[in-house]
Write an enzyme that holds these catalytic residues in place. Structure first.
Site, mmCIF file in Angstrom:
data_model
loop_
_atom_site.group_PDB
_atom_site.id
_atom_site.type_symbol
_atom_site.label_atom_id
_atom_site.label_comp_id
_atom_site.label_asym_id
_atom_site.label_seq_id
_atom_site.Cartn_x
_atom_site.Cartn_y
_atom_site.Cartn_z
ATOM 1 N N TYR A 146 0.818 -1.216 0.000
ATOM 2 C CA TYR A 146 0.000 0.000 0.000
ATOM 3 C C TYR A 146 0.857 1.273 0.000
ATOM 4 C CZ TYR A 146 -3.803 -3.182 1.314
ATOM 5 O OH TYR A 146 -4.718 -4.202 1.352
ATOM 6 N N LYS A 195 3.879 -15.319 2.596
ATOM 7 C CA LYS A 195 3.772 -16.105 1.356
ATOM 8 C C LYS A 195 5.221 -16.405 0.944
ATOM 9 C CE LYS A 195 1.288 -17.778 -2.079
ATOM 10 N NZ LYS A 195 0.409 -18.954 -1.918
ATOM 11 N N ASP A 227 -2.582 -18.195 2.262
ATOM 12 C CA ASP A 227 -3.758 -18.883 1.705
ATOM 13 C C ASP A 227 -4.265 -19.944 2.680
ATOM 14 O OD1 ASP A 227 -1.278 -19.917 1.136
ATOM 15 O OD2 ASP A 227 -1.731 -20.554 -0.901
ATOM 16 N N ASP A 251 -4.869 -6.744 6.246
ATOM 17 C CA ASP A 251 -6.095 -6.036 5.870
ATOM 18 C C ASP A 251 -7.194 -7.056 5.575
ATOM 19 O OD1 ASP A 251 -7.882 -4.161 5.029
ATOM 20 O OD2 ASP A 251 -6.813 -3.587 3.209
ATOM 21 N N ASP A 255 -10.409 -8.554 8.317
ATOM 22 C CA ASP A 255 -11.832 -8.463 7.964
ATOM 23 C C ASP A 255 -12.481 -9.839 7.995
ATOM 24 O OD1 ASP A 255 -11.890 -5.785 7.729
ATOM 25 O OD2 ASP A 255 -12.391 -5.709 5.598
#
Ligand code: NAD
Length: 366
Positions: A146, A195, A227, A251, A255
């Site tokens: 980001y 990852k 994942d 992020d 959620d």
């Protein structure tokens, strides 16, 4: 102890829920012999209305002068409010970005807890929700994809977009230290999510986390690919204590974790810098659709105040008292409208209360 707290009531339901959190904090202070000094500052739409901008330098100075900041929420109805006719940098949300930057808040904490009494709201399988869960998602907030360089160019007549994901070892180390410190206040387990089978930034992340872990022999560290973590959160969320991860993964996972609790009005959050200072706020927004009606659920803000006592002031007993009081009112079947059971037979056994009454009930049980 003297606790200097700057409060940002903000917009929408913000002033209502912050009032209730203050009520509970005052009750804690009275019981445990602390002095609470609060000062309110304007941010978001409330500041635009008075000063023409969402956050003034004076307000930032007041925030910095405190030991911690307690916030309600900012923003209005994004289609009808005049605040959203302003240019993006003048809108309410830019106040939030500005304060996070000014206070150097790089670590975001979002607990996801399933309370026994609200297990019906959990969308997971019955045997999973019955087992319960209580985890803390720790997300790096100022680095990664980001904040990396980005561009869109046209090559051979086709548009090509590039975003870059950069992490330095210092950025990883400081969030890892926070993660392990927080695990020490909980169940002593860190799951570092990356990852690393694909990304260099993740391989560095994993190496640095391993290095930090050497100073925390009392904390168990495991690594998990992002994942797999997304799957495990719905399959067996009870396995997690602290999930430590970078900005974008955090992020998305935070959620997901909050959705599996099923109750947005219950979810606290904190953003910390490298001192004890933090900004504490509910995970939900300013709910302009229910503002001023005394029906908002103040519990997320009250639990954010408990996090503030635990992480900025090291007052664990006092934080425990707030969390126990919240559990107690739920056990006594008090519910704001957002956490009423869907099932009408079960709902008829509940006592429906408004925002003010919920705050008072919790304050009384401290
Ligand atoms: P929201 O979280 O405010 O509301 C979503 C839904 O949940 C609404 O139906 C609302 O009534 C309900 N809800 C939220 N909190 C509740 C509570 N405590 N008790 C009962 N019901 C509750 O999200 P939104 O509608 O997408 O956003 C509204 C405004 O909030 C926007 O301006 C948005 O930018 C802002 N926002 C601010 C923050 C922040 O200040 N950190 C975070 C998210 C959204």
């Amino acid at each position: 102890m003297e606790l200097k707290i700057t409060c940002i009531p903000g917009d929408g339901i913000g002033p209502e829920i912050v009032t209730e959190a203050k009520k509970v904090l005052n009750s804690v202070a009275a019981k445990y012999g602390h002095t609470i000094l609060t000062k309110d500052i304007l941010m978001g739409g409330a500041s635009i209305d008075v000063h023409g901008i969402p956050l003034t330098d004076e307000a930032i100075a007041d925030a910095k002068a405190a030991d911690a900041v307690l916030m309600g929420s900012i923003g209005g109805n994004t289609t009808t409010s005049p605040w959203y006719k302003l240019s993006p940098e003048k809108r309410p949300e830019s106040g939030l970005l500005k304060i996070r930057k000014a206070l150097n808040l790089f670590a975001n904490l979002r607990p996801a807890v399933l309370y026994d009494e609200l297990a019906d709201a959990c969308p997971l399988k019955k045997e999973t929700s019955e087992a319960g869960f209580d985890m803390m998602i720790m997300r790096e907030l100022t680095g990664g994809l980001y904040f990396g360089e980005r561009k869109t160019v046209t090559e051979n007549g086709k548009r090509v977009a590039t975003d870059t994901l950069t992490y330095s070892e210092d950025e990883i180390r400081r969030i890892a230290v926070k993660g392990f410190d927080i695990a020490r206040k909980r169940r002593h387990k860190v799951t570092s999510v990356d990852k690393a089978n694909v990304l260099d930034s993740s391989r560095l992340w994993r190496n640095v986390v391993e290095e930090v872990a050497k100073d925390y022999s009392d904390v168990t560290l495991e690594h998990m690919l992002v994942d797999n973590c997304a799957m495990q959160l719905v399959k067996d969320p009870g396995q997690f204590d602290v999930i430590l991860t970078e900005n974008m993964f955090g992020d998305i996972l935070s959620d997901e974790a909050s959705m599996v609790t099923g109750s947005i009005g219950m979810l606290a959050s904190a953003s910390l810098n490298d001192t004890k200072f933090g900004l504490y706020e509910p995970s939900h927004g300013s709910a302009p659709d229910i503002a001023g009606q005394d029906i908002a659920n103040p519990i997320a803000t009250i639990l954010s105040a408990a996090m503030m006592l635990r992480y900025s002031f090291d007052l664990d007993k006092e934080a425990d008292a707030i969390e126990a009081a919240v559990k107690q009112v739920l056990k006594e079947n008090y519910r704001t409208v957002d956490i009423m059971p869907q099932d009408s037979a079960k709902a008829s056994q509940m006592k429906k209360v408004g925002c003010r009454e919920m705050g008072s009930l919790i304050a009384e049980r401290i």
